[in-house]
Design a protein around this motif. Structure first.
Motif, PDB file in Angstrom:
ATOM      1  N   ALA A 298       2.369   0.127  -8.785  1.00 26.12           N
ATOM      2  CA  ALA A 298       2.582  -0.253  -7.269  1.00 26.12           C
ATOM      3  C   ALA A 298       3.521  -1.247  -7.913  1.00 26.12           C
ATOM      4  CB  ALA A 298       1.343  -1.478  -7.552  1.00 26.12           C
ATOM      5  N   CYS A 299       3.526  -2.001  -6.364  1.00 29.55           N
ATOM      6  CA  CYS A 299       5.261  -2.470  -6.566  1.00 29.55           C
ATOM      7  C   CYS A 299       5.523  -4.143  -6.589  1.00 29.55           C
ATOM      8  CB  CYS A 299       6.056  -1.827  -5.821  1.00 29.55           C
ATOM      9  SG  CYS A 299       4.832  -2.100  -4.036  1.00 29.55           S
ATOM     10  N   SER A 300       6.860  -4.299  -6.033  1.00 31.20           N
ATOM     11  CA  SER A 300       7.012  -5.637  -5.313  1.00 31.20           C
ATOM     12  C   SER A 300       7.971  -6.691  -5.830  1.00 31.20           C
ATOM     13  CB  SER A 300       6.730  -6.686  -7.187  1.00 31.20           C
ATOM     14  OG  SER A 300       6.699  -7.944  -7.405  1.00 31.20           O
TER      15      SER A 300
ATOM     16  N   TRP B 212       0.310 -18.713 -10.920  1.00 29.91           N
ATOM     17  CA  TRP B 212      -0.476 -18.652 -10.449  1.00 29.91           C
ATOM     18  C   TRP B 212       0.852 -17.527  -9.072  1.00 29.91           C
ATOM     19  CZ3 TRP B 212      -5.076 -20.443  -9.403  1.00 29.91           C
ATOM     20  CH2 TRP B 212      -5.184 -20.991  -9.627  1.00 29.91           C
ATOM     21  N   THR B 213      -0.133 -16.032  -9.212  1.00 27.21           N
ATOM     22  CA  THR B 213       0.961 -15.715  -7.717  1.00 27.21           C
ATOM     23  C   THR B 213       0.284 -15.104  -6.647  1.00 27.21           C
ATOM     24  OG1 THR B 213      -0.561 -13.845  -8.991  1.00 27.21           O
ATOM     25  CG2 THR B 213       1.873 -14.616  -9.410  1.00 27.21           C
ATOM     26  N   ALA B 214       0.282 -15.073  -5.503  1.00 30.33           N
ATOM     27  CA  ALA B 214      -0.599 -14.444  -4.027  1.00 30.33           C
ATOM     28  C   ALA B 214       0.182 -13.628  -3.316  1.00 30.33           C
ATOM     29  CB  ALA B 214      -0.812 -15.780  -3.467  1.00 30.33           C
ATOM     30  N   GLY B 215       0.132 -12.279  -2.674  1.00 33.58           N
ATOM     31  CA  GLY B 215       1.104 -11.845  -1.642  1.00 33.58           C
ATOM     32  C   GLY B 215      -0.365 -10.515  -0.648  1.00 33.58           C
ATOM     33  N   GLY B 216       0.837 -10.246  -0.695  1.00 35.26           N
ATOM     34  CA  GLY B 216      -0.019  -8.783  -0.198  1.00 35.26           C
ATOM     35  C   GLY B 216       0.760  -8.066   0.768  1.00 35.26           C
ATOM     36  N   VAL B 217       0.455  -6.223   0.259  1.00 34.42           N
ATOM     37  CA  VAL B 217       1.238  -5.192   0.894  1.00 34.42           C
ATOM     38  C   VAL B 217      -0.214  -3.960   1.793  1.00 34.42           C
ATOM     39  CG1 VAL B 217       1.487  -3.438   0.180  1.00 34.42           C
ATOM     40  CG2 VAL B 217       1.184  -4.932  -1.879  1.00 34.42           C
ATOM     41  N   TYR B 218       1.545  -4.628   2.957  1.00 30.17           N
ATOM     42  CA  TYR B 218       0.932  -3.475   4.076  1.00 30.17           C
ATOM     43  C   TYR B 218       1.546  -1.969   4.054  1.00 30.17           C
ATOM     44  CZ  TYR B 218       0.314  -2.598   9.503  1.00 30.17           C
ATOM     45  OH  TYR B 218      -0.304  -2.638  10.540  1.00 30.17           O
ATOM     46  N   SER B 219       0.262  -1.328   4.452  1.00 26.59           N
ATOM     47  CA  SER B 219       1.570   0.662   4.400  1.00 26.59           C
ATOM     48  C   SER B 219       0.050   1.348   5.384  1.00 26.59           C
ATOM     49  CB  SER B 219       1.065   0.755   3.166  1.00 26.59           C
ATOM     50  OG  SER B 219       1.452   2.044   2.490  1.00 26.59           O
TER      51      SER B 219
ATOM     52  N   VAL C 100       4.918  -8.924   0.093  1.00 26.56           N
ATOM     53  CA  VAL C 100       5.456 -10.004  -0.278  1.00 26.56           C
ATOM     54  C   VAL C 100       4.190 -10.800  -1.353  1.00 26.56           C
ATOM     55  CG1 VAL C 100       5.513 -12.528   0.682  1.00 26.56           C
ATOM     56  CG2 VAL C 100       6.263 -10.424   1.717  1.00 26.56           C
ATOM     57  N   ASN C 101       5.525 -11.470  -2.360  1.00 31.33           N
ATOM     58  CA  ASN C 101       4.657 -12.404  -3.172  1.00 31.33           C
ATOM     59  C   ASN C 101       5.245 -13.628  -3.303  1.00 31.33           C
ATOM     60  OD1 ASN C 101       2.517  -9.513  -4.472  1.00 31.33           O
ATOM     61  ND2 ASN C 101       4.822  -9.254  -3.940  1.00 31.33           N
ATOM     62  N   TYR C 102       4.297 -14.720  -4.072  1.00 33.59           N
ATOM     63  CA  TYR C 102       4.956 -15.643  -4.375  1.00 33.59           C
ATOM     64  C   TYR C 102       4.307 -16.088  -5.580  1.00 33.59           C
ATOM     65  CZ  TYR C 102       3.735 -20.777  -4.344  1.00 33.59           C
ATOM     66  OH  TYR C 102       3.812 -22.225  -4.999  1.00 33.59           O
ATOM     67  N   TYR C 103       4.912 -17.029  -6.001  1.00 35.80           N
ATOM     68  CA  TYR C 103       4.664 -16.737  -7.759  1.00 35.80           C
ATOM     69  C   TYR C 103       4.927 -18.620  -7.769  1.00 35.80           C
ATOM     70  CZ  TYR C 103      10.255 -17.229  -8.487  1.00 35.80           C
ATOM     71  OH  TYR C 103      11.318 -17.246  -8.305  1.00 35.80           O
ATOM     72  N   ASN C 104       3.822 -19.380  -8.974  1.00 31.34           N
ATOM     73  CA  ASN C 104       4.983 -20.556  -9.259  1.00 31.34           C
ATOM     74  C   ASN C 104       4.257 -20.445 -10.337  1.00 31.34           C
ATOM     75  OD1 ASN C 104       2.807 -23.418 -10.076  1.00 31.34           O
ATOM     76  ND2 ASN C 104       4.219 -23.834  -7.996  1.00 31.34           N
TER      77      ASN C 104
ATOM     78  N   LEU D  69       9.605 -17.120  -3.293  1.00 31.12           N
ATOM     79  CA  LEU D  69       9.288 -15.431  -2.765  1.00 31.12           C
ATOM     80  C   LEU D  69       9.861 -14.087  -3.218  1.00 31.12           C
ATOM     81  CD1 LEU D  69       8.437 -17.089   0.406  1.00 31.12           C
ATOM     82  CD2 LEU D  69       7.012 -16.747  -0.921  1.00 31.12           C
ATOM     83  N   ASP D  70       8.728 -13.442  -3.711  1.00 24.47           N
ATOM     84  CA  ASP D  70       9.831 -11.811  -3.484  1.00 24.47           C
ATOM     85  C   ASP D  70       9.295 -10.699  -2.649  1.00 24.47           C
ATOM     86  OD1 ASP D  70      10.791 -12.629  -5.541  1.00 24.47           O
ATOM     87  OD2 ASP D  70       8.538 -11.751  -6.724  1.00 24.47           O
ATOM     88  N   GLY D  71      10.138 -10.092  -2.550  1.00 24.70           N
ATOM     89  CA  GLY D  71       9.271  -9.134  -0.805  1.00 24.70           C
ATOM     90  C   GLY D  71       9.964  -7.702  -1.325  1.00 24.70           C
ATOM     91  N   THR D  72       9.525  -6.079  -0.850  1.00 17.64           N
ATOM     92  CA  THR D  72       9.544  -4.782  -0.678  1.00 17.64           C
ATOM     93  C   THR D  72       9.247  -4.133   0.387  1.00 17.64           C
ATOM     94  OG1 THR D  72       9.167  -5.368  -2.911  1.00 17.64           O
ATOM     95  CG2 THR D  72       9.566  -3.192  -1.996  1.00 17.64           C
ATOM     96  N   LEU D  73      10.230  -3.580   1.061  1.00 14.19           N
ATOM     97  CA  LEU D  73      10.399  -3.182   1.879  1.00 14.19           C
ATOM     98  C   LEU D  73      10.694  -0.863   1.724  1.00 14.19           C
ATOM     99  CD1 LEU D  73       9.711  -1.986   5.360  1.00 14.19           C
ATOM    100  CD2 LEU D  73      12.209  -2.438   5.497  1.00 14.19           C
TER     101      LEU D  73
END
Length: 950
Positions: free
Chosen positions: A9-11, A709-716, A731-735, A792-796
């Motif tokens: 899985a990605c990010s 702390w991380t939080a995110g989601g993947v929409y496929s 999209v992922n968030y990190y702290n 924030l990180d994001g992938t398309l």
């Protein structure tokens, strides 16, 4: 640990679209809920967990960089490829000409000339754990100290199947150093037949030519259960000189002469600078023999300064060759033996301008050179008196003499580094109560040996004898001419005082691990998974400078020997609990936790914990979050490094020159006088000069600790399958909160706290000569700062169904830095340093708010084209004056693979930096007026590659 790996899985980037997308190279990834339709879906081990699971249900953000993505960059080193990830902050690479220029880094880990590292989240390479097939790899070295990170130049590209980048803290699973994340390099486990490639490229200016030749061969036999892959590689990279690019021909951007008001040129010129008898003099012109005083001298001015800038490297030359073997043999139907062997040799070179020889009480060397007196009987002494340093108790009558040693040739540092690694693994599976359990036992041994030859140095003891009473200059001694200017130092003089410095360093690692995983029982939502394991690791390292350097007699940057090691025993456990599945709003709900207990010989015990979870309200959408505690044990260099000097470009507030506060601030004036600055205001060194900061290891250091702390989601979406073979958005968030960061008190803070606050600890750390000149600033390593960062990180990821003969794909990645703060301890009384959106300088590192990349490609069996866009947002220099503007790079690649060769041969043509974009000029950077950890070299780079058998 040896396991079956696959693309995970990605990010990274939906963000890219949301922000208008302008980018860097894109790396294909299998989204956590949307792997390629052709990918197998069975449970396997993925980076970020020890328990087998479906790669579509990854509960941690992982970026995968495959062979296609590596080849698309046209780069010949995996570190350079990974440094283009938006979540990567760069790191040491072959654009960093780091050797004798500025000395050892203030973190005590030494100078790794010719090495390459990756730094995730701007937290430094030592806080990113490097694994090879899930196992640790020996740290690198380049005979300049004891680094705390792996040299990725020891890993040939053709060994690599893919790279999985876990962008979260992972100490409970993998142990120390996994603070910013984990880079797991997966090697080729199986291959059929021959694969080979040859690539040649160069810059448009005709320099920096690079050759790369690779070949590997694989054999597989199902009958005997044997698999063998072996290969070899050779890479040769040419140099690019600072004198061959406009940006780097002078010490400051836009400078055209040393007389420019901006300054920056060296006060140590080939014709000499003489602070003697209360004057600062220069030679009017070179003189044969002994000059006449005062006729041959004049006051020293900016016109006499020396431009050292065009004599360095923008791209350091190197040569790497090596080979590898991956072997697997099935011993029974359920037990395998695996052996992995690797060898790599690196020859590399860095260089600096001719040695700046400085002697006298204000020279600031910190060794014998500061105490040398020039006797009146020296046949070249024009002043008629002994120039006394005051070291013998007499009154000093000179401050310093500075002479650029052009006759000795440039300072050249050549490294020869050998790396060997071997791993033996036994793994298998067994059934208990109808449940399959998997086990593996691994032994790894790694060696990294480095030797460095430094030419252009001088022996201070011999120089002192050659400048002393002529009656004592006997035997091989030849009186030395320090006063006649360029050309006055003869070969005989040099033969006596010059020497070839030979340094060496070594790192060793022994690592033993054992792992067991399986399922305990079934819940309505699925089986409960568990993994347990044990690890024992021994690490040892040493750094041995040349005996002349150890004795403190070198004329360049001083260092000290160091050696030491530690061992650690660790146990870990991981548990995965499926809670709900296939119910309304809970297509899947799952929790995962892990804990590791470590016992270090260097500091004691520590326990870390992580917990994560994923929730799929519907099959198309995955939401996840996690908490991780991380640990970084003090490295061998941080514990045991000897005294080493780092020449930092910083300002002394006690100077009477422009920019100082001595004349304008009564409090500063009083405090500076108390610290040893003359009350008459005669100390007027220019601001922005290089001051020596002396770092040293500390055996009392405790581990760094971090909470992530991380939080995110993947929409496929399933509906996208009608018009695409792959589509996912993530999209992922990190702290990250890091405490007890190992560092030294910044020298600028030490100077200001002494000058403005009369802080006794800070003032005691500053050593001044009788003239007020700083002879050194102490910077011993401490558990000092906190670091707070989030972003924030994001992938398309998108690819069409087949259109004609091929498909169209778009991969976009982006990272947005919300915050990066370094928080000093409260007792220092210093504000937090807020780096987001700035260029740090000294050492170089930009912290752009936004970095992105995107690749649009058309691919078919016979031909393909790709365009990669890379974008870095602008940053402000910390001088509050200058700004580095935003940069957009474009890379182009096209290939042709003829059908009459069954598409097994491919010819590839590419151009990096297609639009010839120059890096933004940087006034505070210590390198060649730009930040080489963040930006490309000036110039277009074109390459041609022929490959077979892919």
């Amino acid at each position: 640990m040896h396991v079956s790996y696959r693309r995970t899985a990605c990010s990274l980037a939906a963000l890219a679209l949301a922000m208008g997308m302008a980018a860097a190279p894109a790396f294909a990834q299998d989204a956590a809920t949307g792997a390629s339709a052709a990918a197998p879906q069975d449970d396997i081990v993925v980076t970020g967990s020890r328990i087998r699971r479906s790669p579509l249900d990854q509960d941690k953000p992982v970026v995968t960089v495959g062979q296609e993505e590596i080849a698309r960059t046209g780069l010949t080193a995996i570190a350079d490829v990974l440094q283009r990830l938006p979540s990567a902050a760069g790191g040491l690479n072959t654009k960093v000409n780091n050797a004798g220029n500025v000395g050892g880094p203030p973190d005590g880990t030494g100078v790794s000339s010719g090495s390459a590292e990756v730094d995730l989240r701007y937290l430094a390479a030592k806080r990113t754990l490097i694994l090879v097939d899930g196992l640790r790899f020996v740290n690198g070295s380049a005979a300049g100290g004891i680094p705390a990170s792996v040299d990725l130049n020891t890993l040939p590209v053709n060994l690599i199947e893919r790279v999985e980048v876990l962008q979260s803290g992972a100490s409970p699973l993998y142990g120390s150093d996994a603070v910013a994340g984990v880079i797991n390099i997966i090697t080729k486990q199986a291959q059929e037949g021959l694969r080979a490639s040859a690539q040649y490229g160069m810059y448009r200016q005709g320099d920096g030519d690079t050759q790369q030749y690779e070949a590997s061969y694989g054999i597989q036999s199902r009958e005997t259960g044997t698999s063998l892959v072996f290969g070899a590689s050779y890479v040769k990279q040419g140099s690019v000189s600072t004198g061959d690019r406009a940006i780097s021909r002078f010490p400051n951007p836009g400078q055209t002469a040393c007389t420019d008001p901006i300054g920056g040129c060296s006060g140590t010129p080939p014709n000499g600078r003489f602070a003697v008898l209360g004057q600062t003099l220069a030679l009017r012109a070179p003189v044969s023999g002994r000059p006449s005083y005062p006729a041959d001298f004049k006051p020293f001015t900016a016109a006499d300064r020396y431009n050292f800038a065009p004599l360095n490297y923008l791209l350091t030359p190197s040569e790497r060759y090596g080979g590898f073997v991956n072997f697997k043999q099935a011993l029974t139907d359920s037990i395998n033996m695996r052996v992995k062997l690797l060898y790599n040799h690196r020859y590399s070179r860095t260089q600096a301008a001719y040695l700046p020889l400085n002697i006298g009480p204000d020279a600031g060397n910190g060794n014998l050179l500061d105490t040398i007196s020039v006797d009146v009987t020296n046949p070249y002494n024009p002043f008629g008196v002994t120039l006394s340093s005051g070291a013998d108790g007499s009154a000093a009558n000179y401050s310093f003499i500075a002479r650029r040693m052009v006759e000795a040739g440039q300072r050249v540092f050549t490294q020869n580094v050998d790396t060997m690694s071997g791993t033996v693994t036994f793994d298998g599976a067994f059934d208990v109560g109808g449940r399959k359990w998997y086990w593996d036992v691994n032994g790894t041994f790694g060696i990294n040996d480095a030797k460095q030859l430094f030419t252009g140095n001088l022996n201070a003891a011999r120089l002192a004898q050659a400048l002393g009473p002529v009656s004592a200059c006997t035997g091989a001694c030849v009186p030395f001419n320090l006063f006649g200017g360029l050309g006055s130092i003869t070969p005989a003089m040099l033969d006596y005082v010059a020497f070839d410095e030979r340094d060496r360093s070594s790192q060793r690692m022994w690592d033993t691990t054992a792992n067991l995983s399986g399922t305990l029982f079934d819940l309505p939502a699925g089986p409960v998974g568990v993994a347990i394991g044990y690890e024992h690791r021994d690490q040892f390292a040493s750094y041995d400078p040349d005996p002349v350097i150890t004795a403190g007699l070198g004329a360049d940057v001083p260092t000290s020997p160091a050696r030491g090691g530690f061992d650690v025993d660790e146990i870990y456990g991981e548990l995965r609990v499926p809670i709900l599945a296939n119910t309304p709003f809970f297509n899947k709900l799952e929790l995962d936790g892990a804990v590791r207990h470590s016992n270090y010989s260097s500091f004691g015990s520590n326990t870390t914990f992580t917990a994560s979870g994923l929730w799929k309200p519907v099959a198309d959408l995955l939401l996840r979050g996690g908490y991780a505690e991380s640990l970084r044990a003090p490295s061998i260099g941080e514990l045991y490094a000897g005294l080493s000097r780092f020449d930092a470009t910083i300002d002394d507030p006690c100077t009477s020159a422009a920019g100082g506060s001595f004349a304008s601030n009564a409090t500063v004036r009083a405090n500076c006088i108390a610290n040893g600055v003359p009350a008459n205001g005669s100390y007027n060194e220019p601001t922005g000069g290089q001051l020596g900061v002396f770092s040293q290891g500390n055996t009392a250091l405790k581990p760094e600790t971090a909470k992530t702390w991380t939080a995110g989601g993947v929409y496929s979406p399933d509906w996208a399958k009608a018009w695409s073979s792959a589509f996912s958005l993530e999209v992922n968030y990190y702290n990250i909160k890091l405490d007890n960061a190992i560092d030294s008190v910044p020298a600028t803070l030490t100077l200001r706290r002494c000058a403005f606050n009369a802080d006794p600890v800070s003032c005691a750390a500053i050593r001044r000569t009788s003239s007020g000149t700083i002879a050194g600033i102490s910077g011993r390593l401490l558990n000092l700062n906190g670091i707070r960062t989030d972003g924030l990180d994001g992938t398309l990821t998108f690819r069409t169904h087949k259109i004609g003969e091929g498909t169209i794909g778009l991969n976009a990645n982006a990272a947005y830095l919300l915050r990066y703060d370094v928080v000093p301890p409260a007792d220092l009384g210093a504000p937090a340093l807020r780096y987001a959106g700035t260029e740090r300088g000294s050492p170089d590192q930009a912290y752009p708010r936004f970095k992105g990349n995107a690749t649009l490609d058309w691919s078919s069996p016979g031909y393909g084209i790709a365009f990669t866009a890379r974008y870095i947002s602008g940053v402000d220099e910390r001088d509050d004056v200058h700004r580095l503007g935003a940069v957009f790079y474009g890379d182009f690649q096209a290939y042709f693979s003829p059908a009459w060769m069954n598409h097994r041969t491919r010819l590839t043509l590419g151009v990096n930096n297609l639009f010839d974009r120059a890096p933004p000029a940087c006034f505070t950077c210590q390198s060649a007026n730009f930040d080489p950890t963040t930006y490309d070299l000036p110039g277009q780079f074109g390459y041609l590659r022929l490959s077979f058998g892919f």
